[in-house]
Design a protein around this motif. Structure first.
Motif, PDB file in Angstrom:
ATOM      1  N   LEU A 111       0.831  -1.212   0.000  1.00  0.00           N
ATOM      2  CA  LEU A 111       0.000   0.000   0.000  1.00  0.00           C
ATOM      3  C   LEU A 111       0.858   1.251   0.000  1.00  0.00           C
ATOM      4  O   LEU A 111       0.622   2.189  -0.765  1.00  0.00           O
ATOM      5  CB  LEU A 111      -0.910  -0.004   1.233  1.00  0.00           C
ATOM      6  N   ALA A 150      -6.242   7.687  -5.090  1.00  0.00           N
ATOM      7  CA  ALA A 150      -6.700   7.185  -3.800  1.00  0.00           C
ATOM      8  C   ALA A 150      -6.772   5.671  -3.875  1.00  0.00           C
ATOM      9  O   ALA A 150      -6.933   5.097  -4.952  1.00  0.00           O
ATOM     10  CB  ALA A 150      -8.048   7.767  -3.453  1.00  0.00           C
ATOM     11  N   VAL A 151      -6.632   5.035  -2.734  1.00  0.00           N
ATOM     12  CA  VAL A 151      -6.635   3.585  -2.684  1.00  0.00           C
ATOM     13  C   VAL A 151      -7.813   3.105  -1.849  1.00  0.00           C
ATOM     14  O   VAL A 151      -7.986   3.507  -0.702  1.00  0.00           O
ATOM     15  CB  VAL A 151      -5.328   3.059  -2.072  1.00  0.00           C
ATOM     16  N   LEU A 152      -8.600   2.267  -2.453  1.00  0.00           N
ATOM     17  CA  LEU A 152      -9.752   1.672  -1.786  1.00  0.00           C
ATOM     18  C   LEU A 152      -9.309   0.312  -1.279  1.00  0.00           C
ATOM     19  O   LEU A 152      -9.029  -0.583  -2.083  1.00  0.00           O
ATOM     20  CB  LEU A 152     -10.872   1.538  -2.803  1.00  0.00           C
ATOM     21  N   LEU A 153      -9.226   0.167   0.023  1.00  0.00           N
ATOM     22  CA  LEU A 153      -8.645  -1.050   0.582  1.00  0.00           C
ATOM     23  C   LEU A 153      -9.720  -2.037   1.019  1.00  0.00           C
ATOM     24  O   LEU A 153     -10.638  -1.679   1.739  1.00  0.00           O
ATOM     25  CB  LEU A 153      -7.768  -0.699   1.778  1.00  0.00           C
ATOM     26  N   CYS A 154      -9.580  -3.293   0.600  1.00  0.00           N
ATOM     27  CA  CYS A 154     -10.515  -4.331   0.993  1.00  0.00           C
ATOM     28  C   CYS A 154      -9.738  -5.536   1.485  1.00  0.00           C
ATOM     29  O   CYS A 154      -8.754  -5.921   0.878  1.00  0.00           O
ATOM     30  CB  CYS A 154     -11.373  -4.771  -0.189  1.00  0.00           C
ATOM     31  N   ASP A 155     -10.211  -6.139   2.533  1.00  0.00           N
ATOM     32  CA  ASP A 155      -9.574  -7.336   3.060  1.00  0.00           C
ATOM     33  C   ASP A 155     -10.549  -8.499   2.951  1.00  0.00           C
ATOM     34  O   ASP A 155     -11.588  -8.515   3.589  1.00  0.00           O
ATOM     35  CB  ASP A 155      -9.174  -7.107   4.517  1.00  0.00           C
ATOM     36  N   HIS A 168     -16.301  -8.008  -2.463  1.00  0.00           N
ATOM     37  CA  HIS A 168     -15.477  -6.799  -2.530  1.00  0.00           C
ATOM     38  C   HIS A 168     -15.226  -6.395  -3.979  1.00  0.00           C
ATOM     39  O   HIS A 168     -15.235  -5.221  -4.328  1.00  0.00           O
ATOM     40  CB  HIS A 168     -14.154  -7.040  -1.824  1.00  0.00           C
TER      41      HIS A 168
END
Lengths: 337, 337
Positions: free
Chosen positions: A82, A95-100, A111
């Motif tokens: 990241l 921008a970074v859209l973070l998904c786990d 997701h």
DNA sequence: CTCCTGGACTTAAAGGTTTTCGGAAACGTA
DNA sequence: TACGTTTCCGAAAACCTTTAAGTCCAGGAG
């Protein structure tokens, strides 16, 4: 929480121009007189106008947002990636859209849909191990880059650390120190990382014409296993003078075990770890010589190639990135420590 | 990468209805015959239609996206909060836009603008320490919730772990084991966490009418300092029978130091750490009794309250969340281990 | 038969921005 | 005066979806 946000319409009204002119002024386009531009900019500042990225994205089809899909809850691998990605994208630009997904394929699909409906420009998939993983989906409308864990599909774009080369580098370091009875303790063999590192280990030994000390010991990635392996190894083969461990956790445990049995690191036995996980590698005593996989560089590279792919310049295949050997006290030549 | 994405227009055409009817059918609204709905759904599936979140957001003013602004590159605090937040938001319902300011105020402002222009519904600010931090900005058009590091402004909404209570709980545990000569080793006193934990330490001792063994030893949050403190402490006051450490790193170092000087943990000296950082607390020997700050719960709670704030039900003030004492071998009664 | 009701569907507006194209003014030239 | 050119600005379309309001029709009540 203030009231409604200002739109370009408000700015235009305040500046006494049309929306079109305001837009041109704000975006630094030609065809607008300096004085007019000035007025528009002043109005925008006064209203603290912020263009609505949704409207812009709707029109242009570009959201300047990428999705980062990880399965690595702890953040061991996802976070450096990241950071590297943020670097590559430039501060605040992307921008970074973070998904786990937490290792759950259903959740991953969920997701994935959410990200696509948000019209991300691209996707970085971070694996939890270097084992090849199923391609995230065929015929996605956006480019995808895999980091750390490669895709099974060779036509995808993947970036992985050079585990084989790094292991060989570590062993060569031990050989250069004059060690000749070198053992290998590592994690479960269903990890490709374990197999690759063992391959590098063997290759370096073979090239030097040196035999491995004992058999490769496969266990789990834990300190406990490192300690246990130390006991077994010193029992079975007291003459070893170096060990290459498949992780810093194993190395840290191994060092403990060695010390408990009255042998010294690095004087009697030199130890090399893997990961350069700081809490273990720099804080233990002696500090560990270890392999740094340069995950931040890997993340940055992945991000850069995602950019290229977004621009239509994809570079399919599995790309291997070099690691780095960080030399510390656990392999100091005798008398130097 | 497939061609253009299907829009609701395409779905409507394929199903032979108007856009409005398609929209109603897809969203499960009334006023549409069962057979028609069927046709629309089939068409949507055939085209693998995904509603454009940008268009939807533009219209509704809600993006179902929140920003997570952190300064904690390592992810020690940010990640659990992220996970908790994802939990609270429900899988795939809400998306999280993650930004790392890396402790730089300029970068933070930059990210803040980027997030606002993307029209996030709310903001979670994660501090890198429990020291109060400047309010992110006055008059933001969206609600903000602070997690771990509270805002200086008491009218903001903040969630912090109960360091004072947790420290007292840890000390009470040691007292219950019959230990009476208890020392305290912790980090730099410019950390509120260090001061709070010391306060809890003192409070519990005072309530029990027990005097502190020696003075509180302030150093840094590292294993090295723990080892060093062990030396000094055993030299100055060999009679101590317990130590409360301000972090697991310090505790791990302290245990090493104690062992090197020939004393045993927990038989001679019981040790309590803080953080429940697994790589240190469960993998070292003996496993550490330690305080878990329940950061995931904290993150989830922060997310839930952000929801409430988005719905206009803000709950201003600094909210303190309980921690949990995880009891392991480093405080086992003699003979039990 | 007319009137009304309600169901099923369509039309059109709205949301904020960018961009294309056309128009108007100012100015110089024939 | 007529005309071409340049410079600046405005009208309107487009992006995709949701929703309020409107249309149309069948069927029931009077």
């Amino acid at each position: 929480m203030a009231g409604k946000r200002a739109t370009i319409n408000d700015v235009a009204s305040l500046a006494g121009v049309s929306i079109a002119t305001a837009s041109k002024a704000l975006n630094g386009r030609q065809d607008v007189r300096a004085a007019t531009r000035e007025r528009v900019l002043a109005a925008a500042a006064e209203l603290s106008f912020q263009p609505n990225a949704l409207a812009r994205g709707l029109l242009s089809g570009q959201t300047r947002t990428v999705g980062l899909l990880t399965s690595d809850s702890v953040g061991r691998f996802g976070i450096p990636v990241l950071l590297g990605a943020e670097d590559a994208f430039g501060a605040g630009e992307m921008a970074v859209l973070l998904c786990d997904a937490r290792g759950d394929a259903i959740r991953e699909q969920h997701h994935l849909r959410a990200l696509l409906s948000r019209r991300v420009d691209g996707l970085i998939v971070v694996g939890e191990s270097t084992n090849p993983r199923p391609s995230v989906s065929k015929d996605l409308p956006v480019p995808v880059v895999y980091a750390y864990g490669p895709s099974e599909d060779p036509s995808d774009v993947s970036f992985v650390p050079d585990d084989v080369g790094a292991a060989a580098m570590a062993v060569n370091h031990l050989l250069a120190l004059g060690r000749r009875r070198i053992a290998h303790i590592t994690g479960p063999s269903h990890y490709k990382a374990a197999r690759d590192r063992e391959e590098g280990f063997h290759r370096a030994l073979a090239e030097a014409g040196v035999a491995q000390a004992g058999q490769t010991m496969s266990g789990v990635w834990s300190q406990r296993w490192g300690r246990h392996a130390a006991e077994m190894l010193l029992m079975a083969d007291p003459g070893i003078d170096a060990v290459f461990c498949g992780s810093d956790q194993i190395a840290a445990g191994f060092v403990e075990g060695v010390r408990e049995r009255g042998r010294r690191v690095p004087d009697d036995i030199a130890v090399v770890g893997y990961d350069n996980w700081e809490v273990l590698s720099t804080e233990t005593r002696p500090a560990l010589t270890t392999v740094d996989m340069n995950l931040e560089v890997l993340g940055r590279t992945a991000a850069q190639h995602l950019f290229a792919a977004i621009d239509g310049k994809a570079t399919p295949g599995i790309h291997t990135l070099p690691c780095q050997l960080v030399i510390r006290d656990s392999t100091s030549p005798p008398g130097v420590s």
